[in-house]
Scaffold this active site. Structure first.
Site: not given
Length: 202
Positions: A24-25
């Site tokens: 994920s970011t």
């Protein structure tokens, strides 16, 4: 012509392991590199990687699915790196099966190239769906119990539901801005509730 397209059109290309890595970011780059390292160690000749949230479009995953051809195997280190939900997983598997491509999930020991692997994946999908249905059932039971005990408040009252309060406060001389602040609603909602009544200016 891109390298990917050349490889896909090459009739001499042997079947291969295709790795897909995702974080994920919010996760550190190290997590992505660890997946890439593990996939490379497993023998993946082609790697697709991206750093996107679980809900965002996954362009590299789409590229991996497009690149794969019959006999290949798509490899991921963990199931949550691949699919965002049971429904999403089902669509991925459907796309892979249509092309004759297998799926390997390393940490679960699942490989759909084998009958046992396909069975395990179906079981996992069924368990995940069952857990979700049970969660929703518990949620519904909790709401029903709270309602029976008079403790369920439901959604917060809307500005329309607060119309009487708005009018009462306006009668006390409060401005629209003061009423909006006091009730936690927008000034426009206060204006609509009082219109065409005249109220003190903000």
């Amino acid at each position: 012509m891109s390298e990917n397209l050349v490889e896909r059109l090459d009739p001499e290309r042997s079947v291969m392991l295709i790795g897909y890595a995702r974080t994920s970011t919010l996760e550190q780059d190290a997590g992505l590199e660890a997946q890439v390292r593990d996939l490379t160690a497993l023998g993946c000749e082609k790697l697709f990687r991206e750093q996107v949230s679980s809900l965002a479009p996954r362009k590299q995953l789409e590229s991996a699915l497009e690149f794969a051809r019959q006999g290949d195997t798509l490899v991921v280190t963990k199931l949550d790196r691949l699919a965002r939900s049971v429904t999403h997983l089902g669509k991925i598997i459907e796309a892979l099966e249509a092309k004759g491509v297998a799926l390997r999930i390393v940490n679960l020991g699942v490989d759909t190239a084998t009958p046992t692997g396909r069975l395990m994946l179906n079981v996992l999908g069924g368990v995940a769906q069952f857990e979700r249905e049970m969660m929703l059932e518990r949620q519904r039971e909790g709401i029903a119990k709270a309602k029976a005990e008079g403790a369920y408040k439901g959604r917060k009252p809307t500005a329309r539901a607060k119309a009487e309060e708005i009018k009462a406060l306006a009668a006390e001389g409060l401005s629209m801005g003061a009423i909006a602040t006091k009730l936690g609603i927008g000034k426009g909602s206060v204006h609509r509730a009082l219109s065409p009544a005249k109220v003190p200016a903000a």
